[in-house]
Design a protein around this motif. Structure first.
Motif, PDB file in Angstrom:
ATOM      1  N   GLN A  70       1.427  43.151 -12.295  1.00 12.82           N
ATOM      2  CA  GLN A  70       1.504  42.655 -10.922  1.00 12.82           C
ATOM      3  C   GLN A  70       2.822  41.939 -10.681  1.00 12.82           C
ATOM      4  O   GLN A  70       3.474  42.163  -9.647  1.00 12.82           O
ATOM      5  CB  GLN A  70       0.327  41.723 -10.639  1.00 12.82           C
ATOM      6  CG  GLN A  70       0.343  41.117  -9.238  1.00 12.82           C
ATOM      7  CD  GLN A  70      -0.949  40.403  -8.902  1.00 12.82           C
ATOM      8  OE1 GLN A  70      -1.954  41.044  -8.617  1.00 12.82           O
ATOM      9  NE2 GLN A  70      -0.942  39.078  -8.949  1.00 12.82           N
ATOM     10  N   ASP A  71       3.237  41.084 -11.609  1.00 16.48           N
ATOM     11  CA  ASP A  71       4.500  40.359 -11.451  1.00 16.48           C
ATOM     12  C   ASP A  71       5.679  41.328 -11.349  1.00 16.48           C
ATOM     13  O   ASP A  71       6.574  41.152 -10.514  1.00 16.48           O
ATOM     14  CB  ASP A  71       4.723  39.399 -12.623  1.00 16.48           C
ATOM     15  CG  ASP A  71       3.775  38.205 -12.595  1.00 16.48           C
ATOM     16  OD1 ASP A  71       3.139  37.978 -11.556  1.00 16.48           O
ATOM     17  OD2 ASP A  71       3.671  37.517 -13.632  1.00 16.48           O
ATOM     18  N   TRP A  73      -3.139  33.945  -2.652  1.00 17.47           N
ATOM     19  CA  TRP A  73      -1.994  34.435  -1.890  1.00 17.47           C
ATOM     20  C   TRP A  73      -1.303  33.321  -1.093  1.00 17.47           C
ATOM     21  O   TRP A  73      -0.550  33.596  -0.164  1.00 17.47           O
ATOM     22  CB  TRP A  73      -2.444  35.527  -0.921  1.00 17.47           C
ATOM     23  CG  TRP A  73      -2.787  36.828  -1.596  1.00 17.47           C
ATOM     24  CD1 TRP A  73      -2.727  37.124  -2.922  1.00 17.47           C
ATOM     25  CD2 TRP A  73      -3.219  38.029  -0.933  1.00 17.47           C
ATOM     26  NE1 TRP A  73      -3.104  38.424  -3.147  1.00 17.47           N
ATOM     27  CE2 TRP A  73      -3.411  39.009  -1.942  1.00 17.47           C
ATOM     28  CE3 TRP A  73      -3.461  38.368   0.391  1.00 17.47           C
ATOM     29  CZ2 TRP A  73      -3.835  40.312  -1.650  1.00 17.47           C
ATOM     30  CZ3 TRP A  73      -3.898  39.657   0.685  1.00 17.47           C
ATOM     31  CH2 TRP A  73      -4.072  40.620  -0.325  1.00 17.47           C
ATOM     32  N   GLY A 111       2.535  45.447  -0.505  1.00 14.18           N
ATOM     33  CA  GLY A 111       3.108  45.993  -1.720  1.00 14.18           C
ATOM     34  C   GLY A 111       3.034  47.500  -1.779  1.00 14.18           C
ATOM     35  O   GLY A 111       3.454  48.124  -2.751  1.00 14.18           O
ATOM     36  N   ARG A 148       0.253  38.909  -3.399  1.00 20.26           N
ATOM     37  CA  ARG A 148       0.665  39.480  -4.669  1.00 20.26           C
ATOM     38  C   ARG A 148      -0.347  40.558  -5.058  1.00 20.26           C
ATOM     39  O   ARG A 148      -1.546  40.289  -5.186  1.00 20.26           O
ATOM     40  CB  ARG A 148       0.751  38.410  -5.753  1.00 20.26           C
ATOM     41  CG  ARG A 148       1.754  37.300  -5.432  1.00 20.26           C
ATOM     42  CD  ARG A 148       1.841  36.293  -6.563  1.00 20.26           C
ATOM     43  NE  ARG A 148       2.450  36.863  -7.756  1.00 20.26           N
ATOM     44  CZ  ARG A 148       3.757  37.001  -7.933  1.00 20.26           C
ATOM     45  NH1 ARG A 148       4.608  36.610  -6.981  1.00 20.26           N
ATOM     46  NH2 ARG A 148       4.247  37.524  -9.050  1.00 20.26           N
ATOM     47  N   THR A 149       0.147  41.767  -5.219  1.00 21.07           N
ATOM     48  CA  THR A 149      -0.713  42.881  -5.612  1.00 21.07           C
ATOM     49  C   THR A 149       0.003  43.744  -6.638  1.00 21.07           C
ATOM     50  O   THR A 149       1.219  43.632  -6.839  1.00 21.07           O
ATOM     51  CB  THR A 149      -1.081  43.790  -4.423  1.00 21.07           C
ATOM     52  OG1 THR A 149       0.068  44.580  -4.068  1.00 21.07           O
ATOM     53  CG2 THR A 149      -1.564  42.997  -3.230  1.00 21.07           C
ATOM     54  N   VAL A 151       5.590  43.080  -7.843  1.00 24.27           N
ATOM     55  CA  VAL A 151       6.005  42.185  -6.762  1.00 24.27           C
ATOM     56  C   VAL A 151       7.520  41.995  -6.800  1.00 24.27           C
ATOM     57  O   VAL A 151       8.198  42.022  -5.757  1.00 24.27           O
ATOM     58  CB  VAL A 151       5.285  40.825  -6.867  1.00 24.27           C
ATOM     59  CG1 VAL A 151       5.887  39.819  -5.879  1.00 24.27           C
ATOM     60  CG2 VAL A 151       3.791  40.990  -6.592  1.00 24.27           C
ATOM     61  N   SER A 164      -5.436  43.046  -6.764  1.00 21.12           N
ATOM     62  CA  SER A 164      -4.834  41.767  -7.130  1.00 21.12           C
ATOM     63  C   SER A 164      -5.506  41.212  -8.377  1.00 21.12           C
ATOM     64  O   SER A 164      -6.725  41.382  -8.559  1.00 21.12           O
ATOM     65  CB  SER A 164      -4.976  40.746  -5.989  1.00 21.12           C
ATOM     66  OG  SER A 164      -4.057  41.017  -4.955  1.00 21.12           O
TER      67      SER A 164
END
Length: 532
Positions: free
Chosen positions: A467-468, A401, A426, A406-407, A471, A413
């Motif tokens: 995840q991307d 992080w 998130g 980022r989750t 975010v 994560s």
């Protein structure tokens, strides 16, 4: 055991209850000597919730809701702590909660798919799953001020307040910080201290709390159909069905401030006081409208504070209403009408150092007997980053992080299988009713663990792609809102912590949209996760 839960606030307490009901063996580890989380640690005078008591309570047990009687509209810290202790005793949860135990490390063993959780007591726990219920505002911070440790008087921190309280009688007190804790503590300390100096870096938008005893008829109506009330909460944008304990949905304003003459705006101010600054459809979505609402707010300060120069010092300028968490206070502005209260506006000369006898500023030296730090928290990620959490390949969570948390869905994560975060970055988290948020998260986690158990899976972890995408979505939704305005420096963005990446942490799309998304993910066999 099956699950280690870290923390015994609202989230941890419910996690112990819910996961145990689902047939999992659970142990919660809590660093405090009592349960309650926020409401155990923040014992400063004036500490009070900013959500009505009927709303700021569990909905998982109908019996609990029918039994418990709230006394105040906006509950004080003491009443919430009593409530949480009642819940723990009512459901015999203490046998699975270990107090006075701080988690120092959690390491994932890829060979066995188990987490090793280590503590400052030397205890070690092995479990396939870990639920981090560490809270969003539980890692207090002190400002890096030269000479901070040289002060020879007493020093207190609002978030680590002595259990026995503090007597300020006859003392000169310096209070640093005007966030929620500072605003709530100011009038209380002022009633005791010989003199109170409030060191203000940024003037705050402080709205009056709905204080008073709860309407017993309202409480009776709530108990007639608590299930319906809880359904309304989850359909409400911020998880609050209606301020003041109202059982109907909160009504959004329709009138626009930019289409209303000043004289009529003042009439709204006459009717609603400080709340008149927000009683418009456009104030939180349009910067020009927001500034118009801010001017109404400043007008209300001028009406409340006797001295024009003090009113100007206390008037927020340069950032919009709503970009920071709303602060609820009782008699905050009125406190500055007292002869023994001074607002030290640091815009006129910042704090240069702390000396053995007080605080040195660009405006001169202030002799003090006591310094109180009301300087906030390393929000949402701080408590997690203070634990040595290592996932696959020994990767540290704080390193993963390093450029910002980022989750996927605020729940997990990449690289940290079977590690769940309750109201993590998130998720709606601090932008919604925390109790509704933790119940929804813990229920989702519980259902997920049952699914894994029933289908013979041992691990769950987000895919990098999911995840991307999440975010990116979280940040896209936040664009154009007051939260990400260029002039906004809030702890939502990590701006209060030097060197912390500027990334918007909570999900601003609202609780209903979030619940719909998480439900859809689960219904699709935990889409976006890899099960192994």
């Amino acid at each position: 055991m099956d699950v280690v839960v870290v923390g015994a606030g609202f989230g941890g307490i419910f996690a112990v209850y819910h996961l145990r009901e689902l047939g999992f063996s659970v142990r919660a580890l809590e660093m405090g000597d009592g349960v309650g989380g926020t409401w155990y640690w923040n014992r400063y005078p004036g500490a009070r919730c900013d959500v009505p008591s009927l709303e700021y309570s569990y909905g998982f047990s109908k019996e609990l809701q029918l039994e418990w009687e709230w006394t105040e509209i906006m509950p004080a810290r003491e009443e919430i702590e009593d409530y949480l202790n009642h819940v723990v005793d009512r459901f015999d949860l203490r046998r699975d909660i270990q107090l006075g135990t701080r988690v120092t490390a959690a390491t994932f063993d890829e060979a066995t798919s188990r987490w090793l959780v280590e503590t400052d007591t030397g205890d070690r726990f092995l479990a396939p799953f870990v639920v981090m219920a560490t809270g969003c505002l539980s890692a207090p911070v002190l400002p890096d001020i030269a000479g901070r440790d040289s002060f020879e008087g007493a020093v207190y921190q609002t978030s680590l307040w002595p259990k026995d309280g503090v007597d300020f009688t006859g003392l000169r007190v310096g209070l640093i910080g005007t966030g929620s804790s500072g605003v709530q503590a100011t009038p209380e300390i002022a009633r005791e201290a010989e003199h109170l100096y409030v060191f203000q870096r940024s003037a705050v938008y402080s709205f009056p709390a709905f204080r008073g005893m709860i309407d017993q008829e309202l409480q009776r109506k709530f108990k007639e159909n608590p299930d319906e009330f809880r359904r309304q909460q989850r359909q409400a944008f911020a998880g609050v069905a209606g301020f003041g304990g109202a059982l109907g949905p909160a009504q959004l304003p329709e009138r626009k401030i930019l289409e209303t003459p000043w004289e009529e705006q003042l009439e709204v101010l006459d009717e609603q006081g400080f709340w008149g600054a927000r009683a418009w459809a456009d104030v939180l979505v349009d910067l020009e409208a927001n500034e118009a609402g801010a001017e109404l707010f400043r007008e209300m300060i001028r009406r409340t504070v006797d001295a024009p120069d003090i009113a100007e010092k206390l008037s927020p300028r340069g950032y919009p209403i709503g970009c920071k968490r709303l602060v609820f206070g009782v008699d905050y502005y009125e406190a500055f009408n007292r002869d023994n209260v001074t607002c030290v506006d640091l815009r006129l000369g910042a704090i240069e150092s702390i000396t053995p006898t007080g605080i040195q500023t660009g405006q001169g030296h202030f002799d003090l007997d006591v310094i109180v730090f009301a300087t906030g928290f390393d929000a949402m990620t701080g408590a997690l980053n203070r634990i040595d959490i290592r996932g696959r390949d020994g990767t540290l969570l704080r390193d993963a992080w390093a450029e910002g948390a980022r989750t996927y869905l605020g729940l997990q994560s990449v690289g940290f299988p079977n590690l769940f975060t309750v109201t993590g970055p998130g998720s709606p988290s601090v932008l919604a009713n925390m109790v509704v948020g933790v119940e929804q998260h813990v229920e989702w986690i519980g259902n997920c663990l049952v699914y894994l158990r029933d289908h013979g899976y041992g691990t769950i972890e987000p895919t990098p792609e999911a995840q991307d995408e999440w975010v990116e979505h979280v940040n896209e939704v936040a664009k154009g809102t007051m939260y990400t305005a260029a002039t906004c420096n809030s702890w939502y963005l990590g701006a209060n912590i030097p060197g912390k990446p500027r990334i918007f942490l909570p999900y601003v799309g609202g609780l209903p949209a979030y619940i719909e998304k998480t439900d859809a993910v689960a219904a699709a066999g935990y889409e976006g996760f890899t099960l192994g």
